[in-house]
Design an enzyme around this catalytic site. Structure first.
Site, mmCIF file in Angstrom:
data_model
loop_
_atom_site.group_PDB
_atom_site.id
_atom_site.type_symbol
_atom_site.label_atom_id
_atom_site.label_comp_id
_atom_site.label_asym_id
_atom_site.label_seq_id
_atom_site.Cartn_x
_atom_site.Cartn_y
_atom_site.Cartn_z
ATOM 1 N N LEU A 63 0.812 -1.264 0.027
ATOM 2 C CA LEU A 63 -0.091 0.060 0.067
ATOM 3 C C LEU A 63 0.915 1.331 0.122
ATOM 4 O O LEU A 63 1.875 1.307 0.575
ATOM 5 C CB LEU A 63 -1.012 -0.020 1.125
ATOM 6 C CG LEU A 63 -1.946 -1.125 1.343
ATOM 7 C CD1 LEU A 63 -2.618 -0.828 2.574
ATOM 8 C CD2 LEU A 63 -3.080 -1.001 0.438
ATOM 9 N N ASP A 64 0.221 2.288 -0.469
ATOM 10 C CA ASP A 64 1.135 3.536 -0.522
ATOM 11 C C ASP A 64 1.518 4.065 0.652
ATOM 12 O O ASP A 64 0.627 3.699 1.842
ATOM 13 C CB ASP A 64 0.431 4.549 -1.188
ATOM 14 C CG ASP A 64 0.304 4.404 -2.878
ATOM 15 O OD1 ASP A 64 1.037 3.451 -3.280
ATOM 16 O OD2 ASP A 64 -0.600 4.990 -3.492
ATOM 17 N N ARG A 65 2.412 4.655 0.977
ATOM 18 C CA ARG A 65 2.884 5.319 2.377
ATOM 19 C C ARG A 65 1.561 6.140 3.126
ATOM 20 O O ARG A 65 1.213 5.883 4.355
ATOM 21 C CB ARG A 65 3.939 6.350 2.373
ATOM 22 C CG ARG A 65 4.201 7.232 3.460
ATOM 23 C CD ARG A 65 5.198 8.232 3.398
ATOM 24 N NE ARG A 65 5.605 8.769 4.411
ATOM 25 C CZ ARG A 65 6.888 8.766 5.111
ATOM 26 N NH1 ARG A 65 7.821 7.976 4.353
ATOM 27 N NH2 ARG A 65 7.108 9.372 6.136
ATOM 28 N N THR A 67 -1.791 5.619 2.358
ATOM 29 C CA THR A 67 -2.977 4.808 2.106
ATOM 30 C C THR A 67 -3.110 3.963 3.482
ATOM 31 O O THR A 67 -2.046 3.396 4.183
ATOM 32 C CB THR A 67 -3.063 4.027 1.189
ATOM 33 O OG1 THR A 67 -2.637 5.081 -0.070
ATOM 34 C CG2 THR A 67 -4.212 3.188 0.978
#
Length: 336
Positions: A63-65, A67
């Site tokens: 997951l993105d930082r 998110t």
């Protein structure tokens, strides 16, 4: 948003556990693994999740930082190979919740837009690219709200007709030791005895009430109005997003490309576009958190069992706008 974490705090975010897989509730603001510049990452604390195994679990996806939400870990190499195959073939069901600026005019649809890297200097920043990798996202409107400037304040009105089935879904907790946050979402977890007690998650504060600047608007009313005038009202929309493919920043680029960027997106959002016009470089510092949350994940891990379905609680930073859009809140349960 969290910039650091202790092993105990990570244990408190355990949503599901069995012999092959863990699901944790990733906080926004902490990368899942260490980047080229170093710094703390979620992986640094995976040793706290061994539960008797000789090795720490490892990431089955990313997951993105910024998110938050459901993050799947494999507990050993064989499990990671199985999970990797399921993610690669699209067998894992993923639903994200997002609040976007403006919104689509329809109530549901599909985005089919190939993506490629913006340029070599931007690392993983992406852009629509007909010659890029195929990227498909399904979306559905769950609610809308109108944001008014403070001087034209209106009372937030809850959306009693909002789709409460998603808001009240619950993920299954597992046989974790300590008690784990859970909610039943139709999957087969490994809860102990099925006995539950109601409790507030240790990492969540009591839910905020909608701001007087936020007013509910029924689906279809004023759709696709993004930021608009600084002095006039504009709309935000609560979306369920299902990525059919798994490209980097796919949901963020898809929403921005169709004219309704995700609230708080410092790379692809409205303010980022204004900075680009002014030829200012770099992502925005400050402003609202990225309103993107990995809400539900469904993993068909076992051949002779129903898929494992897990739900992550909504983080505090997203709750104000979700309430304004008609979200009814939730109560998660701890397994005894």
């Amino acid at each position: 948003m969290i910039g650091t974490m202790t092993p105990d705090e990570l244990l408190a975010r355990l949503l599901y556990r069995d012999g092959l897989m863990l699901v944790i509730d990733k906080p926004a603001g902490l990368p899942v693994h260490r980047g080229p510049k170093g710094g703390e990452s979620l992986e640094d604390h995976f040793g706290a999740l061994r539960f008797g195994l000789p090795r720490a679990p490892a990431l089955a996806h990313r997951l993105d930082r910024e998110t938050s939400g459901c993050l799947v870990l494999g507990r050993h190499r064989k499990a990671l190979a199985t999970l990797g195959r399921l993610f690669k073939t699209g067998a894992v069901g993923k639903t994200y919740w997002a609040v976007v600026e403006g919104g689509p005019t329809e109530d549901e649809g599909t985005i089919d837009l190939s993506l490629g890297r913006r340029d070599e200097t931007r690392g993983w920043w992406m852009r629509p690219d007909p010659a890029g990798q195929p990227a498909i996202t399904r979306w559905k409107v769950l609610g809308r709200a109108e944001v008014r400037p403070t001087e034209n304040a209106a009372t937030a009105v809850p959306n009693t007709a909002a789709r409460a089935d998603k808001a009240s879904s619950e993920a299954h907790a597992a046989d974790a030791s300590p008690p784990t946050a859970s909610a039943a979402s139709g999957g087969q977890g490994s809860g102990v005895g099925g006995q539950t007690t109601t409790a507030v998650l240790p990492h969540e504060a009591p839910p905020p009430q909608p701001s007087p600047r936020l007013r509910f608007a029924p689906p279809g009313e004023g759709a696709h109005r993004a930021s608009g005038s600084e002095h006039g009202p504009h709309q935000v929309t609560w979306l369920a997003l299902e990525p059919v493919t798994g490209r980097t920043h796919q949901l963020r680029v898809h929403c921005a490309a169709l004219g309704f960027p995700i609230v708080g997106d410092s790379i692809y959002g409205t303010q980022a576009s204004l900075r680009s016009l002014r030829k200012e470089d770099g992502a925005r510092v400050g402003g609202p958190a990225l309103h993107l949350h990995s809400r539900d994940i469904v993993v068909p891990l076992y051949k002779n069992r129903a898929p494992i379905a897990v739900t992550a609680p909504v983080p505090l930073a997203l709750q104000e706008r979700l309430y304004a859009c008609g979200w009814q809140g939730e109560v998660f349960r701890l397994v005894d």
